[in-house]
Each structure stands twice: as structure tokens, then as C-alpha cells.
Design a protein around this motif. Structure first.
Motif, short mmCIF file in Angstrom:
data_model
loop_
_atom_site.label_atom_id
_atom_site.label_comp_id
_atom_site.label_asym_id
_atom_site.label_seq_id
_atom_site.Cartn_x
_atom_site.Cartn_y
_atom_site.Cartn_z
N TYR A 268 0.85 -1.19 0.00
CA TYR A 268 0.00 0.00 0.00
C TYR A 268 0.89 1.24 0.00
O TYR A 268 1.82 1.34 0.79
CB TYR A 268 -0.90 0.00 1.24
CG TYR A 268 -1.88 1.14 1.29
CD1 TYR A 268 -3.13 1.03 0.70
CD2 TYR A 268 -1.55 2.34 1.92
CE1 TYR A 268 -4.04 2.08 0.75
CE2 TYR A 268 -2.44 3.40 1.96
CZ TYR A 268 -3.70 3.26 1.37
OH TYR A 268 -4.58 4.31 1.42
N HIS A 269 0.58 2.17 -0.91
CA HIS A 269 1.38 3.40 -0.99
C HIS A 269 0.53 4.54 -1.49
O HIS A 269 -0.05 4.47 -2.59
CB HIS A 269 2.58 3.18 -1.93
CG HIS A 269 3.47 4.38 -2.06
ND1 HIS A 269 4.27 4.83 -1.03
CD2 HIS A 269 3.70 5.22 -3.10
CE1 HIS A 269 4.96 5.88 -1.43
NE2 HIS A 269 4.62 6.15 -2.68
N LYS A 270 0.42 5.56 -0.68
CA LYS A 270 -0.26 6.81 -1.05
C LYS A 270 -1.63 6.59 -1.68
O LYS A 270 -1.94 7.09 -2.76
CB LYS A 270 0.64 7.65 -1.97
CG LYS A 270 1.84 8.24 -1.24
CD LYS A 270 2.53 9.29 -2.07
CE LYS A 270 3.61 10.00 -1.25
NZ LYS A 270 4.31 11.05 -2.03
N ASN A 316 8.03 -11.14 -6.96
CA ASN A 316 7.21 -11.38 -5.76
C ASN A 316 7.64 -10.51 -4.59
O ASN A 316 7.55 -10.94 -3.44
CB ASN A 316 7.25 -12.85 -5.36
CG ASN A 316 5.97 -13.28 -4.66
OD1 ASN A 316 4.89 -13.04 -5.17
ND2 ASN A 316 6.09 -13.91 -3.51
N GLY A 317 8.11 -9.31 -4.86
CA GLY A 317 8.45 -8.40 -3.78
C GLY A 317 8.21 -6.97 -4.21
O GLY A 317 8.73 -6.55 -5.24
N ILE A 318 7.38 -6.24 -3.45
CA ILE A 318 7.06 -4.85 -3.78
C ILE A 318 7.21 -4.01 -2.52
O ILE A 318 6.63 -4.34 -1.47
CB ILE A 318 5.62 -4.69 -4.30
CG1 ILE A 318 5.31 -5.71 -5.40
CG2 ILE A 318 5.39 -3.27 -4.80
CD1 ILE A 318 3.82 -5.77 -5.75
N ALA A 319 7.99 -2.95 -2.60
CA ALA A 319 8.14 -2.02 -1.49
C ALA A 319 8.32 -0.62 -2.06
O ALA A 319 8.43 -0.44 -3.27
CB ALA A 319 9.33 -2.41 -0.61
N PHE A 320 8.33 0.37 -1.18
CA PHE A 320 8.58 1.74 -1.61
C PHE A 320 9.67 2.37 -0.77
O PHE A 320 9.71 2.22 0.45
CB PHE A 320 7.29 2.58 -1.54
CG PHE A 320 6.42 2.41 -2.74
CD1 PHE A 320 6.55 3.26 -3.82
CD2 PHE A 320 5.49 1.38 -2.80
CE1 PHE A 320 5.76 3.11 -4.95
CE2 PHE A 320 4.69 1.21 -3.92
CZ PHE A 320 4.83 2.08 -5.00
N LYS A 321 10.57 3.04 -1.46
CA LYS A 321 11.63 3.84 -0.84
C LYS A 321 11.35 5.27 -1.26
O LYS A 321 11.67 5.67 -2.37
CB LYS A 321 13.00 3.37 -1.34
CG LYS A 321 14.17 4.14 -0.77
CD LYS A 321 15.46 3.70 -1.45
CE LYS A 321 16.63 4.56 -0.97
NZ LYS A 321 17.85 4.27 -1.74
N ASP A 323 9.19 7.70 -2.98
CA ASP A 323 8.24 7.47 -4.06
C ASP A 323 8.76 6.51 -5.11
O ASP A 323 8.08 6.24 -6.10
CB ASP A 323 7.87 8.80 -4.73
CG ASP A 323 6.93 9.62 -3.87
OD1 ASP A 323 6.15 9.02 -3.11
OD2 ASP A 323 6.98 10.87 -3.94
N ASN A 324 9.97 6.00 -4.91
CA ASN A 324 10.51 4.99 -5.82
C ASN A 324 10.04 3.60 -5.41
O ASN A 324 9.96 3.28 -4.22
CB ASN A 324 12.04 5.01 -5.84
CG ASN A 324 12.59 6.20 -6.61
OD1 ASN A 324 11.83 6.95 -7.23
ND2 ASN A 324 13.90 6.37 -6.58
#
Length: 341
Positions: A268-270, A316-321, A323-324
Motif C-alpha cells: 500500500y502506498h499513497k 514477488n516483492g514490492i516495497a517503496f523507498k 516514491d521509488n
């Protein structure tokens, strides 16, 4: 002789009636097949064949224990994606006919083709069968699957040195992971339960049973209010973090012309949920209010090198640094940071 004539006439009526019933059902099958790829949108009316309408006294559609006589695609009954339904037709001759069908409901607006630029690469343990993945600052939290190797851990992005880890019993297959407050939540694949850990010590606090509607544990994230969980279907579930056995609501995922099944790792992001689709090199940007896919990334340029070597080495991996977006996959030797355009 008179009895034979009456009997013959009755048989003829039965034959004609049976043929008419077959015609009604065949026309309905043909219609349903023609509409399965085209699909519907919420608010559309089902334009059933004249053969059906002219011979029906009443028509209803049932969805398991729910039923409606409206032929409008209403969100009270239908979800986005594929809907398994049964048409119930009471003919003017008094017969009751039933026909199973799949009705696909698509999002009204086309999803945006999302682009990105690769900005950095980092090392990733190629022995890690990545199932859950998120970041806080520069710290990566990762859940690793497979029986006998399941665990979750944290480490700094760019370093292969594990700061802390917690291993699961050998019979457990770990899945998605997320943290909320001072707790870390982790799913299991087919044990129908999840674990809750203390975020600082990684000590096990408790376990929780899945809500009955969830068959398997796949992906997990949080919007700060709910635990958001996938189970390998088209559905995404919102669980109460104080009682994760309780489902508060769910959404079903679909684009403008495609039904998305096997929704997997979540982030989940923004205001949006990002999800990969198992065995596809794509990540979807999903509206959490209704399940509509508003954008789609194609990461084949990065993922192909791994999936062509082994079809199970999927994204199979999603993250946020900031807004990247930061992505990796099962047994990938690298983590990739991309700038979203």
C-alpha cells in the motif's frame, strides 16, 4: 383408438415443449458465451435473447444464497471480475429451467500503462524464496517461504547482513508480512492461520485463524487501519488488526478488459494498493475503494532473465523507498529500485 390419439397428441406436446426448452437454453448459452469476453460494467442491463424473453414468465439470477430478478449489473450482487451465477427461467408453459454461467464485470475506465526508469540495483540473497517484502526507511523486512526454510528477517537495503530474524517450524510455509504499530503480522500458505510478533524482539505474541472466506494466505500489507490480505484469487480482504480473524470488507480486482486472478504480493502506498499477479511480470495499481485497476507496470525487462531460467523465480516483492518502487523476486540475486513516471 381415441386413447391412442390422445396419448400421441400428449407425446407430441411433450416433444414440442422439450424442444422449446432446449432452444431457450441454447440461445442463453450462446448469449453468455458471446458476452464472456466482452463483459459488462456496473449499471449495464443484460440484453437477453428474444427467444428467452418471449418464452419466460419470470427470470431471476442467483449467486449462491442471493437472488435477484433485476437484469441490471448491480454492485449489490455482482463483483468486479468473474461472477459464477445461475439463470432461473420460469417458462410460460410452467417449466423451470436453470443455466449456469460466468458473468465478467470490468472496470469502466482503461488502466494506464505505467512506465519506470531503473535507478539502482542492490544485492539479494538468491536462496530467499521471497513471499513478503516491505520497507521502513532503508530497512527491508522480508518473509521467506518453503517448508523447512520459512522465516522473516530485516536487513539494510544494500547489505546482505541480517540484523534480526525469526524462523518458523519446519512444517510451516511462510507468506505475506506487514507491520502495524508495534506488531509484525505474518501469513502462512495453507495452515489457515497467521502469526503476530513483537516488532522489536521478534518474539511470537499469538496466532490467529483466517476468516472462513480466506482459503490460503498469499500477500499482506496495511493502509494503517486494516490488514490487507490476498489469497490467490481475484479478491483482496481487509482484516481488523485487533482481531485478524474478522473480515471487515473485501474488493475484487479487474481492469477495463481483463479479469485478474491470483492476486499475490501486496503493498500500500499513497492511497493505492500495488500487487503482482502470480506467474506474470506485471504489477497492478489498484483503487482500494472498488478494486478497479487504474494502472499497470510491465517488468518483463527485469524479470524475464529469472523466470526464463526457472518459471518459479517469479516477481514477488514490492516495497517503496520514498516514491521509488523497490522490487525483487523468488531466488533473485538482486533487488531493483525504479523511479515511477
Amino acid at each position: 383408438m381415441k386413447n391412442k390419439i390422445i396419448t400421441g397428441f400428449a407425446a407430441l406436446l411433450l416433444f414440442v415443449s422439450c424442444n422449446k426448452d432446449k432452444e431457450i437454453l441454447n440461445s442463453l448459452v450462446d448469449y453468455n458465451n458471446s458476452m464472456e469476453a466482452k463483459g459488462y460494467h456496473f449499471g449495464d442491463k443484460l440484453d437477453l435473447p428474444k427467444e428467452v424473453l418471449d418464452n419466460a414468465e419470470a427470470i431471476s439470477i442467483s449467486f449462491g444464497d442471493k437472488e435477484t430478478s433485476s437484469l441490471v449489473v448491480d454492485s449489490k450482487y455482482f463483483t468486479l471480475g468473474d461472477n459464477a451465477v445461475t439463470f432461473n427461467i420460469k417458462t410460460k408453459g410452467g417449466e423451470v429451467l436453470t443455466q449456469d454461467a460466468t458473468i465478467n464485470v470490468f472496470a469502466k475506465n482503461p488502466e494506464m500503462k505505467m512506465s519506470y526508469t531503473l535507478v539502482a540495483e542492490y544485492p539479494h540473497d538468491p536462496k530467499s524464496f521471497t513471499e513478503g517484502f516491505y520497507m521502513e526507511g532503508n530497512t527491508v523486512y522480508e518473509s521467506v517461504g518453503q517448508e523447512g526454510a520459512s522465516k522473516f528477517m530485516k536487513y539494510d537495503l544494500g547489505s546482505e547482513a541480517v540484523i534480526k530474524e525469526a524462523k518458523q517450524p519446519d512444517n510451516v510455509f511462510s507468506e505475506g508480512i506487514s507491520s502495524l504499530g508495534n506488531k509484525i503480522y505474518q501469513l502462512t500458505y495453507r495452515d489457515k492461520k497467521g502469526f503476530i510478533y513483537d516488532k522489536n524482539s521478534f518474539e511470537l505474541i499469538s496466532e490467529f485463524a483466517y476468516p472462513n472466506v480466506i482459503g490460503e494466505g498469499w500477500g499482506m500489507t496495511t493502509d494503517g487501519k486494516y490488514l490487507i490480505v490476498s489469497d490467490g484469487t481475484k479478491n483482496i480482504y481487509f482484516l481488523n488488526p485487533n482481531d485478524p480473524s474478522k473480515m471487515e470488507k473485501f474488493i475484487s480486482v479487474a481492469g477495463n478488459s481483463e479479469v485478474y486472478d491470483q492476486i499475490n504480493e501486496l503493498e500500500y502506498h499513497k492511497g493505492f494498493i500495488y500487487s503482482n499477479v502470480w506467474h506474470k511480470n506485471i504489477i497492478l495499481k489498484i483503487n482500494p475503494a472498488n478494486g478497479e485497476v487504474v494502472g499497470k507496470f510491465d517488468f518483463s525487462q527485469i524479470a524475464d532473465q529469472y523466470t526464463k531460467a526457472n518459471t518459479e523465480n517469479v516477481l514477488n516483492g514490492i516495497a517503496f523507498k520514498g516514491d521509488n518502487m523497490v522490487i525483487t523476486g523468488k531466488n533473485w540475486p538482486k533487488i531493483y529500485e525504479v523511479e515511477i513516471k
